[in-house]
Every structure is written in C-alpha cells, then in structure tokens.
Write an enzyme that holds these catalytic residues in place. Sequence first.
Site, PDB file in Angstrom:
ATOM      1  N   GLU A  27      38.665  41.883  44.931  1.00  0.00           N
ATOM      2  CA  GLU A  27      37.936  43.122  44.793  1.00  0.00           C
ATOM      3  C   GLU A  27      36.778  43.251  46.141  1.00  0.00           C
ATOM      4  O   GLU A  27      35.627  43.567  45.585  1.00  0.00           O
ATOM      5  CB  GLU A  27      37.184  42.963  43.355  1.00  0.00           C
ATOM      6  CG  GLU A  27      37.985  43.203  42.264  1.00  0.00           C
ATOM      7  CD  GLU A  27      37.614  43.150  40.856  1.00  0.00           C
ATOM      8  OE1 GLU A  27      36.523  43.405  40.759  1.00  0.00           O
ATOM      9  OE2 GLU A  27      38.386  42.851  39.687  1.00  0.00           O
TER      10      GLU A  27
ATOM     11  N   GLU B 242      37.005  38.020  34.341  1.00  0.00           N
ATOM     12  CA  GLU B 242      35.532  37.613  34.257  1.00  0.00           C
ATOM     13  C   GLU B 242      35.364  36.598  32.865  1.00  0.00           C
ATOM     14  O   GLU B 242      34.239  36.635  32.178  1.00  0.00           O
ATOM     15  CB  GLU B 242      34.555  38.867  34.146  1.00  0.00           C
ATOM     16  CG  GLU B 242      34.792  39.447  35.372  1.00  0.00           C
ATOM     17  CD  GLU B 242      33.967  40.658  35.648  1.00  0.00           C
ATOM     18  OE1 GLU B 242      33.243  41.060  34.619  1.00  0.00           O
ATOM     19  OE2 GLU B 242      34.038  41.371  36.570  1.00  0.00           O
TER      20      GLU B 242
END
Length: 570
Positions: free
Chosen positions: A443, A338
């Site tokens: 994910e 991220e």
Amino acid sequence: MSLLLLLCLIFLSGSEAKVSSYDYSASIQCLANPQKAQYGGGIIKNPELNDGLQGWTAFGDARIEHRESRGNKYIISHSRNQPHDSVSQKIYLQKNKLYSLSAWIQVSEAKVPVTAVFKTIKGFKHAGAIIAESNCWSMLKGGLTVDASGPAELYFESNITSVEIWLDSISLQPFTPQEWRSHQDQSIEKTRKKRVVVQAVDGQGNPLPNASISIEQKGGSFPFGSAINKNILNNAAYQNWFTSRFTVTTFENEMKWDSTEKTQGEEDYSIADSMLQFAKQHGIAVRGHNVFWDDPHYQPSWVPSLSPDQINSAIEKRINSVVSRYKGQLIAWDVVNENLHFSFLESKLGQNASGKIYNAVQKIDGQTTLFLNEYNTIEDSRDGSSTPTKYLNKLREIQSYTGNNGMQIGIGLESHFSTPNLPYMRASIDTLAATGSPIWLTELDVTSQPRQAEYLEQILREAHSHPKVQGIVMWTAWNPGGCYTMCITDNNFRNLPTGNVVDKLLKEWGFTRLAGTTDQNGTFEASLFHGDYQVTIGHPVIKNFTLDQHLQVIPTDEPKQTTIRLQVSA
C-alpha cells in the site's frame, strides 16, 4: 544466392561492479553464541568486547560490567532504574550518510523488548528494536540517516528496568549516498537482470558484423501496480492511463466486508465482480484485500453488537462467501488486516482467532498465498507495535495454531511513509526475509509534502532493488475528490510529479527499446530485466528482410543458450 542467418542468444550471469558491498544477511534465531560483528564493527570501537570495556561507558545511572562465558566476551548493564539506563558508546555521525546498525542482545530473564537509540545533537533517533530473550542471543538489525553532523551516543534501552541488558558484536557501518545507490544497482544486476549476448553468423558460422539489432520489452516480470477503486469502471481515461502502466492491483475498499455486506445477510459483490472482470480483461493480477480487518472502527456496522457466538457464525459465513467466490482468481489474500496494531477479532473470540481464520481460508483456497498485512514495520522505527520482531512473533503465533504447521504466510508491508529511513527499511526487510516468506510492499504512499516525489523515488528504488521483495502495489487509487494520501495524476490523468517518478522508473526498469549493431565478432551485448522481449535483426546483405524473434529472460542461476536458424534468399 542462398544465405543462412544464425541468431544466437546467450544468457550470462549478471556481472557485479566492484563497489562497497552491503550485508543483506540477518538472523531470526536465538543462538547460544552471537555471530561476528558485521563489517568488523564498522566505526564501533571494541565491537566484540575482546578488549574489556574499552570504548564503552554507562548511560544514565546503570552499572556496566565486562563478562565472559564459554569463551565469549560481552558487556552487561544492570542496576537499571530508568528505561534508558544502559551501556553506550560515543561516536561521531556525518550528515547525509546512511548508517547500518546491528547488535546481538540477551537479557537476564523473560522476553523483553530492547531498542537501539542514538542521542544526537538534534534529538533522539530510534534505529531498531528486538524482543530479546534469556539464555540465548538475538540479532537486532536496524539503521538511521543523519541530517546534521555532530557527536552522538548509541545506547540500548528497555522499559523493563528489572532486567540486565547484555550486548555483543555491535556494528555501525556508514555508507555514502553513492555507495547506497551502488548497492541497489549491484542487487538489481544480480537479482532482476541478465546479461544477454546476441550473435549473428552466416551459414558457414562466420560472424556477421554491422547487423542491426533492436530489443524491445513487451512485458516485465516484476509485479508493479497501484490500487484502484470503482471509479475506474466507467472512466475510459482512467482505464487507459492505468492499463498502459501496471500489471497488478488491489481494490481499495470494494472487496472488504463492510462494502460487500453493509446489512447483515444482504451480500452484494457486484462492484468487486466488475472490477475483477476489468482486471482480467487487461491481464492485471489482483490481490484480495481483505477477508477481515482487525481494526474495531472498520467493521460492518452490525458486527460489534453481536455476541461472541454470533460473531463466530458471521465470520464463518464471511470466509465461505468471499474466499469461495474468488477462489483461484487472486494472487494473494490479506487475511486478517493490521493484526499487530488491532485485535477486534481476538477480543471477541480469543487469542487463537487469527490462527483459526487463516486455517479456514487455506482450506478453501490453499493455492493462493495468504498474507499478514501491516503498517509501520518498515516505515517507522518508533512504532513498537509492529517491529520486525513483533511481526515475526505474530507469524509464528498464527502458524502454531492446530493445522497451520508449515503454513507459509506472505509478508505484506503497507509502506505508508512520511520521511523514509532507508537503512531501517532495508534492515527490516533483511530481517523479515530470513523467514523465506514472500515479501510485498502492498500500500505504498508518501504523505503530502514538498519532497513527496523525491521520497517516493527513494522508496521505490529501495524496494525494487531489495533481492527479497517480490512485488510493489502503491496506494494511489484515483478519486475525483482526492486520493487517500498520494495521487499520481490530476483529474485529467496528467501526471503529477509523483506520476513522473513512476513513469521514469517504469522506463528505467525495462520498458524501453535498445538498438545497436553487432561488432566485428557479430555480437551485441545488453543487460536486460527479466521479462518478455521482441528481438529484431537485419543485415545490409539481406535486402528487405528482418528477423523477428520472441525472447524470454527469466530469473535463473543457470546460464542459458538458444539458437534460431532461418533460411532466406538474397
């Protein structure tokens, strides 16, 4: 009597159905001149601005002009005081259609984010964004779905009101849901499958009609899996359910820094080691998740209080520890997780922190693909932090670090969805695919809602059918207290509706048995997903005998043929 049975397996290129096609192409280069409008502009009037301002009007208080440079005609909006002051075109959108959008954009100075927006009867819909540059043209590719028919306006906005926005080669192409599904089917036939012809002949080369043929897939080649956590280690039901379905996994938390070094200097990899051993025993590939997480809220508790020099030393120790330990045992590393939404490491060590970390990881484990893992790049067109253009710029920033020139970085798309916008998802992957880098959905889940299972199926179909997606991992690790966002089984490992979707698609994607008989030419034809198969053939004239043969269907552009001969007595 002696009889020779000849089994010929002929691999043919996948056939393409005659359907309305989709243009997967995208440009990530800033060009001196824009390319032609995709689909001839679709429903956009005067898409290449060859007819002056016809079809185009000012939006807000902007002023618009038609210009020409080096033979190229385009439109500009200037004197902008509000972000939405721009140029627009009125259109009519139809409910349930899927719209593919593209446009070529330039700005008068600097590098400026520009967003395509639709003003509809139900509000404003963001359809894509680009970081536009001056002196060259950049391609914005996006899209939207429509849940109510009615008039709308397409316009382009930017928060930097001092710049002029230049537009050319604008396209808006509608597709019906049936056409959209046909794109998926066509892509699967071309990129995931091959046509296989099985031919049986006797010893003299004469066809053997009515031979029985059975083809069963033993293993697929497309990586599809789910995250797991430590609960799997001591739960046989969980193990059996999981290993009967999936070929790849990611550890939910057990390999992260705050799991393996809760107290500074006290490392514990025992759980991660056990999970990796479990995966190896069952032939399940593992993605390394993660070396670092850039979110300040998910650092080991002892890290934020360290000085920059101390953090730098801790980072070096972490890299040497975790990457060396699992070197060569993983298929991927999520290196700085991220990295677009957060910048904890950069705030402590400077803007080059990520580039330096990727460099260090590659030096230790250079054979494993290093990924940039991020969310909302394909899920949410409203998130300006992680648009495809922002993602590409981050890749280039990391690659520009000394020693990283030419480093290929995998594109990890977390894929935490609420309501999917499939045209935007597809267009975003198109743009990212122009890098040539491997792309994974890493994910995948869908928020809890009445249409959760339906949306999961839509997203999985879209991802699996995209020619540039190389693997999918769902974020559905089981926990007796509940999963992160989406479970696919209950606590007794009975499928929930989402689990039924998974099993349905696994079967559809190849885990099934085909059976039939050869025709008058001794042939049996099937379209098979890439993978490993067991072919069984028998014939009425050969009593109590069957021929079993392993068959591997691999992705290749070249047709292949193999012949198997077996002498038998009848």
